[in-house]
Design a protein around this motif. Sequence first.
Motif, PDB file in Angstrom:
ATOM      1  N   ALA A 468       0.858  -1.193   0.000  1.00 51.96           N
ATOM      2  CA  ALA A 468       0.000   0.000   0.000  1.00 51.96           C
ATOM      3  C   ALA A 468       0.889   1.236   0.000  1.00 51.96           C
ATOM      4  O   ALA A 468       2.071   1.183   0.357  1.00 51.96           O
ATOM      5  CB  ALA A 468      -0.911  -0.006   1.211  1.00 51.96           C
ATOM      6  N   GLN A 469       0.307   2.337  -0.428  1.00 50.52           N
ATOM      7  CA  GLN A 469       1.043   3.598  -0.454  1.00 50.52           C
ATOM      8  C   GLN A 469       0.270   4.652   0.332  1.00 50.52           C
ATOM      9  O   GLN A 469      -0.886   4.462   0.718  1.00 50.52           O
ATOM     10  CB  GLN A 469       1.259   4.065  -1.893  1.00 50.52           C
ATOM     11  N   SER A 470       0.928   5.752   0.569  1.00 52.21           N
ATOM     12  CA  SER A 470       0.306   6.837   1.323  1.00 52.21           C
ATOM     13  C   SER A 470       0.915   8.155   0.883  1.00 52.21           C
ATOM     14  O   SER A 470       1.988   8.183   0.258  1.00 52.21           O
ATOM     15  CB  SER A 470       0.512   6.636   2.828  1.00 52.21           C
ATOM     16  N   ALA A 471       0.215   9.218   1.213  1.00 52.40           N
ATOM     17  CA  ALA A 471       0.727  10.572   0.979  1.00 52.40           C
ATOM     18  C   ALA A 471       0.261  11.445   2.121  1.00 52.40           C
ATOM     19  O   ALA A 471      -0.820  11.241   2.673  1.00 52.40           O
ATOM     20  CB  ALA A 471       0.236  11.131  -0.350  1.00 52.40           C
ATOM     21  N   ILE A 472       1.087  12.402   2.481  1.00 48.57           N
ATOM     22  CA  ILE A 472       0.720  13.376   3.501  1.00 48.57           C
ATOM     23  C   ILE A 472       1.206  14.738   3.043  1.00 48.57           C
ATOM     24  O   ILE A 472       2.310  14.872   2.497  1.00 48.57           O
ATOM     25  CB  ILE A 472       1.313  13.004   4.878  1.00 48.57           C
ATOM     26  N   VAL A 736     -11.378   1.323  -0.839  1.00 52.98           N
ATOM     27  CA  VAL A 736     -10.308   1.493  -1.824  1.00 52.98           C
ATOM     28  C   VAL A 736      -9.390   2.655  -1.438  1.00 52.98           C
ATOM     29  O   VAL A 736      -8.170   2.577  -1.586  1.00 52.98           O
ATOM     30  CB  VAL A 736     -10.900   1.714  -3.231  1.00 52.98           C
ATOM     31  N   ASP A 737      -9.969   3.737  -0.930  1.00 46.98           N
ATOM     32  CA  ASP A 737      -9.196   4.903  -0.511  1.00 46.98           C
ATOM     33  C   ASP A 737      -9.586   5.275   0.907  1.00 46.98           C
ATOM     34  O   ASP A 737     -10.780   5.287   1.249  1.00 46.98           O
ATOM     35  CB  ASP A 737      -9.472   6.099  -1.422  1.00 46.98           C
ATOM     36  N   ALA A 738      -8.591   5.570   1.725  1.00 47.56           N
ATOM     37  CA  ALA A 738      -8.838   6.001   3.101  1.00 47.56           C
ATOM     38  C   ALA A 738      -8.196   7.368   3.299  1.00 47.56           C
ATOM     39  O   ALA A 738      -7.048   7.591   2.890  1.00 47.56           O
ATOM     40  CB  ALA A 738      -8.252   4.988   4.091  1.00 47.56           C
ATOM     41  N   TRP A 739      -8.940   8.285   3.949  1.00 48.52           N
ATOM     42  CA  TRP A 739      -8.489   9.664   4.111  1.00 48.52           C
ATOM     43  C   TRP A 739      -8.707  10.142   5.537  1.00 48.52           C
ATOM     44  O   TRP A 739      -9.600   9.683   6.229  1.00 48.52           O
ATOM     45  CB  TRP A 739      -9.290  10.609   3.206  1.00 48.52           C
ATOM     46  N   VAL A 751      -4.065  13.263   4.901  1.00 52.91           N
ATOM     47  CA  VAL A 751      -3.414  11.964   4.722  1.00 52.91           C
ATOM     48  C   VAL A 751      -4.294  11.096   3.836  1.00 52.91           C
ATOM     49  O   VAL A 751      -5.516  11.019   4.038  1.00 52.91           O
ATOM     50  CB  VAL A 751      -3.193  11.253   6.071  1.00 52.91           C
ATOM     51  N   TRP A 752      -3.685  10.452   2.867  1.00 52.38           N
ATOM     52  CA  TRP A 752      -4.358   9.455   2.015  1.00 52.38           C
ATOM     53  C   TRP A 752      -3.620   8.139   2.114  1.00 52.38           C
ATOM     54  O   TRP A 752      -2.393   8.116   2.181  1.00 52.38           O
ATOM     55  CB  TRP A 752      -4.375   9.918   0.554  1.00 52.38           C
ATOM     56  N   VAL A 753      -4.363   7.026   2.102  1.00 54.19           N
ATOM     57  CA  VAL A 753      -3.785   5.690   2.077  1.00 54.19           C
ATOM     58  C   VAL A 753      -4.543   4.862   1.038  1.00 54.19           C
ATOM     59  O   VAL A 753      -5.782   4.912   0.975  1.00 54.19           O
ATOM     60  CB  VAL A 753      -3.867   4.988   3.448  1.00 54.19           C
ATOM     61  N   GLY A 754      -3.831   4.120   0.223  1.00 58.83           N
ATOM     62  CA  GLY A 754      -4.462   3.263  -0.781  1.00 58.83           C
ATOM     63  C   GLY A 754      -3.408   2.567  -1.613  1.00 58.83           C
ATOM     64  O   GLY A 754      -2.206   2.652  -1.338  1.00 58.83           O
ATOM     65  N   PHE A 755      -3.856   1.869  -2.649  1.00 55.76           N
ATOM     66  CA  PHE A 755      -2.953   1.224  -3.596  1.00 55.76           C
ATOM     67  C   PHE A 755      -2.872   2.071  -4.860  1.00 55.76           C
ATOM     68  O   PHE A 755      -3.849   2.705  -5.260  1.00 55.76           O
ATOM     69  CB  PHE A 755      -3.440  -0.182  -3.949  1.00 55.76           C
ATOM     70  N   ASP A 756      -1.703   2.052  -5.509  1.00 57.39           N
ATOM     71  CA  ASP A 756      -1.558   2.822  -6.744  1.00 57.39           C
ATOM     72  C   ASP A 756      -2.530   2.337  -7.817  1.00 57.39           C
ATOM     73  O   ASP A 756      -3.124   3.143  -8.535  1.00 57.39           O
ATOM     74  CB  ASP A 756      -0.117   2.739  -7.258  1.00 57.39           C
ATOM     75  N   SER A 757      -2.674   1.030  -7.937  1.00 52.78           N
ATOM     76  CA  SER A 757      -3.714   0.472  -8.799  1.00 52.78           C
ATOM     77  C   SER A 757      -4.900   0.190  -7.901  1.00 52.78           C
ATOM     78  O   SER A 757      -4.829  -0.724  -7.058  1.00 52.78           O
ATOM     79  CB  SER A 757      -3.227  -0.817  -9.474  1.00 52.78           C
TER      80      SER A 757
END
Length: 845
Positions: A468-472, A736-739, A751-757
């Motif tokens: 999984a990936q994330s961004a902040i 699919v997406d968590a925020w 903050v976002w967490v999810g998969f690139d695909s």
Amino acid sequence: MHLTASWIRALALLALAAITGALLILAACYLYLAPQLPAAVAIREVEYQIPLRIYTADGKLIAEYGEKRREPITYDEIPPLFVKAVLAAEDERFFEHPGVDPKGLLRAALELVRYQEIRSGGSTITMQVARNFFLDREQRFLRKFNEIVLAIQIERILSKEEILELYLNKIYLGHRAYGAEAAAQVYYGKPIGELTLPQLAMIAGLPKAPSAYNPITNPERARLRRNWILFRMEETGAISQEQMETARQAPVTARYHAASPEVEGAYMGEIARIAAQDLVDKDVYTEGVRIYTTLDSERQNAAVTALRQGLHDYDERHGYRGPLAHIGTDDLPDPGWPRPQDTEAAPDQDQPEPELAKATEPDDSDELDDDRAAWVERFSDQPAYGPLHTAVVTALRERQAAVLLADGNQAVLEWDDLKWARPALNKGYMGEAPNRAGDVLKVGDVIYVRPVGDNQDARWRLAQLPRAQSAIVSLDPDTGAVQALQGGYSFYASKFNRATQARRQVGSAFKPFVYTAALENGFTPATIINDAPVVFDSSELDEAWRPTGASERFYGPTRLREALYRSLNLVSIRILRQVGIGQTMNTLNHFGLPTERFQRDLSLALGSASLTPLELAGAYAIFANGGYRVTPYFLERIEDKNGKVLWKAPRVEKCEAPCAVVDDGDAVAESTPDLDEDGKPIQPPPVKAPRVEDENIIWLMNSILHDVVERGTGRDARRLGRGDLHGKTGTTNDQVDAWFSGFSPALVATVWVGFDSPATLGWGEYGGRAALPIWIDYMGKALDGVEERYPPQPPGIVSVRIDPESGLQARPDNPNAIFEYFREDNVPELESPHSNDGRTPEQIF
């Protein structure tokens, strides 16, 4: 006797004639060549190629870009012992000759006659400076004459110290290092002033042949060269015999040190690098340009640490996927079970880890022994990212595993750091929990380990690179300056910047904008809306749409405030339906959201809109700053190598609409337009941050978003112990997406967490579980020492007792009454003892 005297006189005359002839030839060459050569005086205007460097706002290095690593230093900063080492190796009589050493030239000429090839050029340091700055390196007699001519001219212009400074800043010393200071950083990771005698002698041996005497690629040959220089230093009196003998016994400890950032911010570094090429009219990679971003170093490190910890926590909840590889160990020596003195504690967690760990880097303080080196060689090709270190399992006990790290140190993984590793199965399922270390690992498994715990109790933990990936992204809400940004687990594992490039559906984190539109159009926090099933059937739909909530529980008639902190989907749909798509789009435009990308249907109420984390954070900044729209930006200023400001971001000024606003379509502010008569940059005109929302509505929305943290889906944030936090969780269909996007008046973070695909994160992985812990960990550190702020209640807001069931103003004798806030022109009617609770059929149904 007379004959002998005649021969002597003849030979003397012949020698004198030869010398005179040679001098005449040299003079003629000088007179002929000098006008054709570049002016030696130009050496005073020499410009070194210095790489582009990018810093945080508080001056911590983020990244360095450029073909050449160079850090010019002055003569006074050069250790005297290093000067003696260089002179012993290159030009012992440097401070005595006038730029040309006849002895050296004669020696070179005799070697040419004797061996029929050039063995040594007889060049002095001044001649090398002439060649390095003005000539090519082709070995020709004409070039040698040119060197001599230029060397003589240079000696007339510069002092010996200035010549030596130029030489030690210009020379190539291998591995992209130009100059002595860069070489010290590349080979030893220290300033040259901190190197030991054998290390100084090692660098002094490099100018002759950086490849042949390179201590990394040819350590034995480099050692011999270093020891010869130490001998020469003792011979010239620079060091004592005892110092020489001690230094000659020192091991070769050089290893490659990449440009070491002080702060992990490679995603921001890439943003700044690209922006600089458009903002300044210079070759940014060679002219020593320095970019100062808006990042705060402590907040940036906190963001990176929180994001990675959150991804590891998520990853461990979904099982262990197995080792990176498995190596055969039958022919390897037994390294034994690590003894306490052999193990190394996990690195200090307060310091940023390098983005790309070097798998074959031995410890400076202890050469890798042959037994461990044989193991390390088998898995040295495995890359390591961020805090992840590659290791191989060397032995197992019942509930312990011994591992050998790529740097040659040994460690023991305890059961608490292994027992999480239930095997990951297909479709998100996991196998049985392990009972012993052998259920998880085998000897020869190549794995990742990561440091965990505080400094006094640091230890190693079994790990894997999260899938999984994330961004902040975090902003100063008053200016839009980006305080922290991380676009993924590791820039070197994936350069895709999810903070600025990934457009993902935002789910319920979008609802505050819909609710703002409702408050603008007559709704109040006490308005009653029915949370009940609804079916939409239309010829435009393939099948009837039956939206539900995450819990599939229905609360019936619900106040607007409660509906938001419970994140009730059906209430949000009914609100959007009553307000209307057009009116809601107007509100979204106020928040600077890209409405041209949004679907104009009721799914918008559930967050079907796709935004980047940066876009969402920018919109939430309007809640945090009281209703003003600011444009997120990344760069504070750009300087040249001398500190002259080439570009500067304008200051941000809030203004009450209508006010003149610069185009806010770009993520960077306008550049400095002009310089004053002294060449100093004129402060550019300010960027206007216009008021786009009524302060009363913003205050009411913040009151509701505060309840999300106090009693709603974001209540885990209460553990921060602050009363000024607000925010909203978000989760899309099938998780699919968590925020989580939230703020205090001092800081916004998304903050976002999810998969690139896009794929499901798994059952239960809602925004409050996958994204909110990252936000909490970040904000806990980012707001440390920041006083709580509570914007005052605007004069247009009143507090009124209401009946919680009807939303109407409560009668004095109502025992269940609670306080609610309203705009003073929008207070609900007083409840009537004969009314059915004051709700309209539309609100109920």
